[in-house]
Motif scaffolding. Sequence first.
Motif, PDB file in Angstrom:
ATOM      1  N   ASP A   1      27.884 -10.602   6.600  1.00  0.00           N
ATOM      2  CA  ASP A   1      28.096  -9.676   5.495  1.00  0.00           C
ATOM      3  C   ASP A   1      29.477  -9.860   4.863  1.00  0.00           C
ATOM      4  OD1 ASP A   1      28.402  -7.012   7.917  1.00  0.00           O
ATOM      5  OD2 ASP A   1      29.954  -8.340   7.160  1.00  0.00           O
ATOM      6  N   LEU A   2      30.220 -10.874   5.323  1.00  0.00           N
ATOM      7  CA  LEU A   2      31.533 -11.127   4.750  1.00  0.00           C
ATOM      8  C   LEU A   2      31.385 -11.488   3.276  1.00  0.00           C
ATOM      9  CD1 LEU A   2      33.256 -13.180   7.592  1.00  0.00           C
ATOM     10  CD2 LEU A   2      33.578 -10.781   6.979  1.00  0.00           C
ATOM     11  N   GLY A   3      32.131 -10.794   2.442  1.00  0.00           N
ATOM     12  CA  GLY A   3      32.039 -11.025   1.017  1.00  0.00           C
ATOM     13  C   GLY A   3      30.983 -10.181   0.341  1.00  0.00           C
ATOM     14  N   TYR A   4      30.128  -9.561   1.133  1.00  0.00           N
ATOM     15  CA  TYR A   4      29.063  -8.757   0.554  1.00  0.00           C
ATOM     16  C   TYR A   4      29.235  -7.271   0.838  1.00  0.00           C
ATOM     17  CZ  TYR A   4      26.575 -13.138  -0.182  1.00  0.00           C
ATOM     18  OH  TYR A   4      26.206 -14.382  -0.589  1.00  0.00           O
ATOM     19  N   CYS A   5      30.121  -6.943   1.771  1.00  0.00           N
ATOM     20  CA  CYS A   5      30.378  -5.553   2.114  1.00  0.00           C
ATOM     21  C   CYS A   5      31.874  -5.264   2.011  1.00  0.00           C
ATOM     22  CB  CYS A   5      29.922  -5.241   3.539  1.00  0.00           C
ATOM     23  SG  CYS A   5      28.129  -5.137   3.757  1.00  0.00           S
TER      24      CYS A   5
ATOM     25  N   SER B   1      26.433  -5.263  -1.049  1.00  0.00           N
ATOM     26  CA  SER B   1      25.465  -5.828  -1.975  1.00  0.00           C
ATOM     27  C   SER B   1      24.139  -6.023  -1.257  1.00  0.00           C
ATOM     28  CB  SER B   1      25.975  -7.178  -2.479  1.00  0.00           C
ATOM     29  OG  SER B   1      24.947  -7.906  -3.098  1.00  0.00           O
ATOM     30  N   ALA B   2      23.060  -5.951  -2.012  1.00  0.00           N
ATOM     31  CA  ALA B   2      21.724  -6.159  -1.442  1.00  0.00           C
ATOM     32  C   ALA B   2      21.386  -7.643  -1.293  1.00  0.00           C
ATOM     33  CB  ALA B   2      20.665  -5.475  -2.307  1.00  0.00           C
ATOM     34  N   ILE B   3      22.238  -8.502  -1.825  1.00  0.00           N
ATOM     35  CA  ILE B   3      21.922  -9.938  -1.893  1.00  0.00           C
ATOM     36  C   ILE B   3      21.528 -10.548  -0.557  1.00  0.00           C
ATOM     37  CG2 ILE B   3      22.901 -12.213  -2.363  1.00  0.00           C
ATOM     38  CD1 ILE B   3      24.395 -10.957  -4.702  1.00  0.00           C
ATOM     39  N   PRO B   4      22.309 -10.331   0.520  1.00  0.00           N
ATOM     40  CA  PRO B   4      21.960 -11.030   1.771  1.00  0.00           C
ATOM     41  C   PRO B   4      20.864 -10.347   2.601  1.00  0.00           C
ATOM     42  CG  PRO B   4      23.964  -9.802   2.081  1.00  0.00           C
ATOM     43  CD  PRO B   4      23.572  -9.613   0.651  1.00  0.00           C
ATOM     44  N   PHE B   5      20.350  -9.221   2.127  1.00  0.00           N
ATOM     45  CA  PHE B   5      19.313  -8.510   2.884  1.00  0.00           C
ATOM     46  C   PHE B   5      17.961  -9.129   2.564  1.00  0.00           C
ATOM     47  CE2 PHE B   5      21.482  -4.998   4.951  1.00  0.00           C
ATOM     48  CZ  PHE B   5      22.697  -4.982   4.292  1.00  0.00           C
TER      49      PHE B   5
ATOM     50  N   CYS C   1      14.632   0.534   4.315  1.00  0.00           N
ATOM     51  CA  CYS C   1      15.373  -0.095   5.405  1.00  0.00           C
ATOM     52  C   CYS C   1      15.417  -1.594   5.115  1.00  0.00           C
ATOM     53  CB  CYS C   1      14.630   0.203   6.704  1.00  0.00           C
ATOM     54  SG  CYS C   1      15.106  -0.751   8.125  1.00  0.00           S
ATOM     55  N   ALA C   2      16.541  -2.234   5.410  1.00  0.00           N
ATOM     56  CA  ALA C   2      16.672  -3.663   5.136  1.00  0.00           C
ATOM     57  C   ALA C   2      17.489  -4.343   6.218  1.00  0.00           C
ATOM     58  CB  ALA C   2      17.323  -3.877   3.772  1.00  0.00           C
ATOM     59  N   ALA C   3      17.220  -5.628   6.411  1.00  0.00           N
ATOM     60  CA  ALA C   3      17.917  -6.410   7.430  1.00  0.00           C
ATOM     61  C   ALA C   3      18.568  -7.634   6.799  1.00  0.00           C
ATOM     62  CB  ALA C   3      16.943  -6.850   8.520  1.00  0.00           C
ATOM     63  N   ASN C   4      19.815  -7.856   7.172  1.00  0.00           N
ATOM     64  CA  ASN C   4      20.591  -9.003   6.694  1.00  0.00           C
ATOM     65  C   ASN C   4      20.804  -9.970   7.849  1.00  0.00           C
ATOM     66  OD1 ASN C   4      22.529 -10.800   5.860  1.00  0.00           O
ATOM     67  ND2 ASN C   4      24.159  -9.288   5.702  1.00  0.00           N
TER      68      ASN C   4
END
Length: 130
Positions: free
Chosen positions: A103-107, A113-117, A96-99
């Motif tokens: 998420d604009l640009g990442y989804c 992408s996992a980057i902002p999580f 489980c992960a939280a951003n």
Amino acid sequence: QVQLVESGGGLVQAGGSLRLSCAASGRTFSSYTMGWFRQAPGKEREFVAAIRWSGGTTYYADSVKGRFTISRDNAKNTMWLQMNNLKSEDTAFYYCAANPYSDLGYCSANGCSAIPFDYWGQGTQVTVSS
């Protein structure tokens, strides 16, 4: 700060179902995009599903579309992943992960992408026997 605790993993036969839960602590849970990722032995971590803060927008990996459903209840600080028609290739450790960011640009329609999580749980094992 957000702390995440997953539960609900286990051993299931192919074609069966499991429901994963992610309990979050922290007052800002309701404003975060939440997601599920998984990692199988010897493989890279991969995106599974994500849901925006309001629950109105969801994203899924192509491999789970039509079989998995992500949902959340902000009042309970909880997110779920309902997994149906499980396959042996779904066997993995699920995180489980939280951003806390946008998420604009990442989804996209292809996933997230996992980057902002920034926040991650310890994970729960899902094993599907064929």
